[in-house]
Design an enzyme around this catalytic site. Structure first.
Site, PDB file in Angstrom:
ATOM      1  N   HIS A 190       0.654  -1.192  -0.181  1.00  0.00           N
ATOM      2  CA  HIS A 190       0.096  -0.097   0.069  1.00  0.00           C
ATOM      3  C   HIS A 190       0.902   1.217  -0.091  1.00  0.00           C
ATOM      4  O   HIS A 190       1.875   1.414   0.926  1.00  0.00           O
ATOM      5  CB  HIS A 190      -1.034   0.028   1.203  1.00  0.00           C
ATOM      6  N   LEU A 194      -0.144   3.069   6.366  1.00  0.00           N
ATOM      7  CA  LEU A 194      -1.403   2.953   6.907  1.00  0.00           C
ATOM      8  C   LEU A 194      -1.431   3.468   8.367  1.00  0.00           C
ATOM      9  O   LEU A 194      -0.408   2.982   8.876  1.00  0.00           O
ATOM     10  CB  LEU A 194      -1.672   1.551   6.805  1.00  0.00           C
ATOM     11  N   LEU A 225     -10.396  -3.553   3.490  1.00  0.00           N
ATOM     12  CA  LEU A 225      -9.428  -3.196   2.678  1.00  0.00           C
ATOM     13  C   LEU A 225      -8.313  -2.566   3.399  1.00  0.00           C
ATOM     14  O   LEU A 225      -8.460  -1.901   4.114  1.00  0.00           O
ATOM     15  CB  LEU A 225     -10.344  -2.020   1.770  1.00  0.00           C
ATOM     16  N   ASP A 226      -7.295  -2.932   3.056  1.00  0.00           N
ATOM     17  CA  ASP A 226      -5.808  -2.079   3.414  1.00  0.00           C
ATOM     18  C   ASP A 226      -5.682  -2.402   4.799  1.00  0.00           C
ATOM     19  O   ASP A 226      -4.938  -1.446   5.467  1.00  0.00           O
ATOM     20  CB  ASP A 226      -5.888  -0.901   2.973  1.00  0.00           C
ATOM     21  N   GLU A 227      -6.316  -3.313   5.518  1.00  0.00           N
ATOM     22  CA  GLU A 227      -6.266  -3.490   6.938  1.00  0.00           C
ATOM     23  C   GLU A 227      -6.029  -4.974   7.547  1.00  0.00           C
ATOM     24  O   GLU A 227      -6.065  -5.359   8.637  1.00  0.00           O
ATOM     25  CB  GLU A 227      -7.543  -3.235   7.563  1.00  0.00           C
TER      26      GLU A 227
END
Length: 282
Positions: A190, A194, A225-227
């Site tokens: 990513h 984050l 999503l993205d976690e």
């Protein structure tokens, strides 16, 4: 030369686990070459990674013995043969810096991978794939074809026996079903630190906020999503003079390095999942 293996495990923490594991390996002709362990006081779980040499048992027989040994400890364990590079499929869209970096490191002998295929929703990197003699699959994606495309992607991944799927700036959101089928074996990069600046154009968001750090995060893919569980992160310093283009260039370098480290640790079986976190034996 003895055959080398890597054993990774997790189980409820209790006294004597290290003693029991080392004793098991000794009894079965194993010679420990590297060992690391960690007990998490928050979850009460114990984690261990052991590299050992053994020529007295075939892998199948050793796995059978391990299964019996692990049951009383309630262990989740995996046994890996170090002579087998990790079969890998890479997904990419239109930005190739991470793909190019991974392929160069792989061909240079820096990553224990066997790159079996590259899948892309664009044709931009078919020549790069050909230069490394890697099969290239062009699968354009639209809202109407997403289900069929993911089904074809999974066919390729399973046909290649992929143990690792790398999303090297693959700019499509995977379905929940796809994420579940790739759980624990898909790594995404990513292009921000984050949880800041999710979604599209993160460097524009970062520039607008006047950030002083540009970051990248490599994590396992989940339906959130993205976690997913974070494997690696890094940052580069910025200041008021940096343009969006400057931040983007800095970010690309950081992304490539972060993803390469995450892929290396995963392919060397140094990452063990701990709920929504990771334990990494460097």
């Amino acid at each position: 030369m003895n055959h080398a293996y890597i054993l990774t495990l997790s189980c409820p923490d209790r006294r004597g686990i290290v003693h029991a594991v080392s004793g098991f390996l000794f009894e079965h002709g194993g010679n420990i070459e590297e060992a690391a362990q960690y007990n998490d006081p928050d979850t009460g779980l114990f984690f261990m990674r052991v590299r050992f040499a053994c020529d007295e048992l075939a892998p199948e027989a050793l796995s059978s013995q391990l299964k019996t040994f692990a049951e009383p400890f309630e262990m989740n364990w995996k046994l890996h043969d170090t002579t087998q590079p990790m079969r890998t499929v890479i997904l990419v869209s239109k930005e190739g810096h991470c793909l190019n970096d991974l392929l160069f490191r792989w061909k240079s002998g820096l990553l224990p991978l066997d790159v079996r295929a590259i899948i892309s929703n664009h044709r931009d990197f078919y020549q790069l794939a050909a230069s490394y003699n890697i099969p290239f699959h062009h699968l354009p994606v639209s809202a109407a074809t997403k289900g069929q495309v993911e089904a074809r992607q999974l066919e390729i991944i399973e046909a290649e026996g992929a143990e690792l799927v790398v999303l090297a700036r693959y700019m499509q959101i995977l379905s929940n079903d796809m994420c579940k089928k790739l759980a624990g074996r898909a790594i995404n990069i990513h292009h921000s630190f984050l949880p800041s600046f999710k979604g599209a154009k993160p460097y524009y968001q970062a520039h607008d906020r006047g950030v002083k750090l540009i970051g990248a995060t490599a994590h396992y893919v989940t339906a959130d999503l993205d976690e997913g569980p974070i494997i690696e992160q890094d940052v580069a310093r910025a200041d008021h003079s940096k343009t969006v283009e400057d931040l983007t260039a800095m970010g690309r370098d950081t992304e490539s390095q972060v993803l390469a480290r995450a892929v290396k640790w995963h392919s060397e079986h140094r990452v063990v999942l701990n709920g929504h976190k990771t334990v990494i034996f460097k």
